[in-house]
Design an enzyme around this catalytic site. Structure first.
Site, PDB file in Angstrom:
ATOM      1  N   GLY A   1       0.754  -0.786  -0.032  1.00  0.00           N
ATOM      2  CA  GLY A   1       0.348  -0.410  -0.160  1.00  0.00           C
ATOM      3  C   GLY A   1       0.993   1.539   0.052  1.00  0.00           C
ATOM      4  O   GLY A   1       2.162   1.456  -0.443  1.00  0.00           O
ATOM      5  N   ALA A   2      -0.043   2.413   0.196  1.00  0.00           N
ATOM      6  CA  ALA A   2       1.118   3.851   0.332  1.00  0.00           C
ATOM      7  C   ALA A   2       0.389   4.614   1.682  1.00  0.00           C
ATOM      8  O   ALA A   2      -0.799   4.487   2.352  1.00  0.00           O
ATOM      9  CB  ALA A   2       0.349   4.469  -0.688  1.00  0.00           C
TER      10      ALA A   2
ATOM     11  N   GLY B   1       7.962   0.326 -13.100  1.00  0.00           N
ATOM     12  CA  GLY B   1       7.488   1.571 -13.349  1.00  0.00           C
ATOM     13  C   GLY B   1       5.380   1.866 -12.613  1.00  0.00           C
ATOM     14  O   GLY B   1       5.098   2.966 -13.019  1.00  0.00           O
ATOM     15  N   ALA B   2       5.833   0.948 -11.801  1.00  0.00           N
ATOM     16  CA  ALA B   2       4.098   0.847 -10.934  1.00  0.00           C
ATOM     17  C   ALA B   2       4.588   1.849 -10.121  1.00  0.00           C
ATOM     18  O   ALA B   2       3.815   3.257  -9.742  1.00  0.00           O
ATOM     19  CB  ALA B   2       3.854  -0.538 -10.711  1.00  0.00           C
ATOM     20  N   GLY B   3       5.930   2.192  -9.353  1.00  0.00           N
ATOM     21  CA  GLY B   3       6.127   3.472  -9.059  1.00  0.00           C
ATOM     22  C   GLY B   3       5.843   4.565  -8.617  1.00  0.00           C
ATOM     23  O   GLY B   3       5.134   5.843  -8.251  1.00  0.00           O
ATOM     24  N   ASP B   4       6.305   4.752 -10.775  1.00  0.00           N
ATOM     25  CA  ASP B   4       6.564   6.159 -11.467  1.00  0.00           C
ATOM     26  C   ASP B   4       4.684   6.640 -11.571  1.00  0.00           C
ATOM     27  O   ASP B   4       4.422   7.393 -11.250  1.00  0.00           O
ATOM     28  CB  ASP B   4       7.246   6.189 -12.762  1.00  0.00           C
TER      29      ASP B   4
ATOM     30  N   ASP C   1       4.346   0.942 -22.836  1.00  0.00           N
ATOM     31  CA  ASP C   1       4.934   1.695 -22.223  1.00  0.00           C
ATOM     32  C   ASP C   1       4.168   3.187 -21.367  1.00  0.00           C
ATOM     33  O   ASP C   1       4.184   3.927 -20.939  1.00  0.00           O
ATOM     34  CB  ASP C   1       6.248   2.464 -22.775  1.00  0.00           C
TER      35      ASP C   1
END
Length: 82
Positions: free
Chosen positions: A6-7, A30-33, A69
């Site tokens: 989670g965040a 790329g999920a974090g970005d 992308d």
């Protein structure tokens, strides 16, 4: 952000963990970005803190389910059902 868990948000003097969405991961890169982009889009749109986190999670989930992308974000950006 705590990846698949989670965040954690530190806003308005409160600490809140918003659980990550359960998705089938096709490509984790790329999920974090994507989460950051969704969250910051919420900041720019002047959304409240829970909505910012939700948009971040929806954007990250979309990235996780795509090998592209630039995934199709139409589902993530659609209004939430009431």
């Amino acid at each position: 952000m705590d990846a698949e868990h989670g965040a954690t948000s530190y806003a308005a003097g409160e600490v809140t963990l918003a659980p990550a969405l359960a998705v089938e991961v096709v490509e984790p890169v790329g999920a974090g970005d994507a989460f950051a982009a969704g969250y910051l889009s919420g900041v720019l749109a002047d959304l409240d803190e829970p909505s910012r986190r939700r948009l971040g999670h929806l954007t990250a989930a979309t990235a996780l389910r795509s090998r592209d992308d630039i995934p199709d974000l139409s589902e993530a950006l659609a209004p939430a059902p009431r």
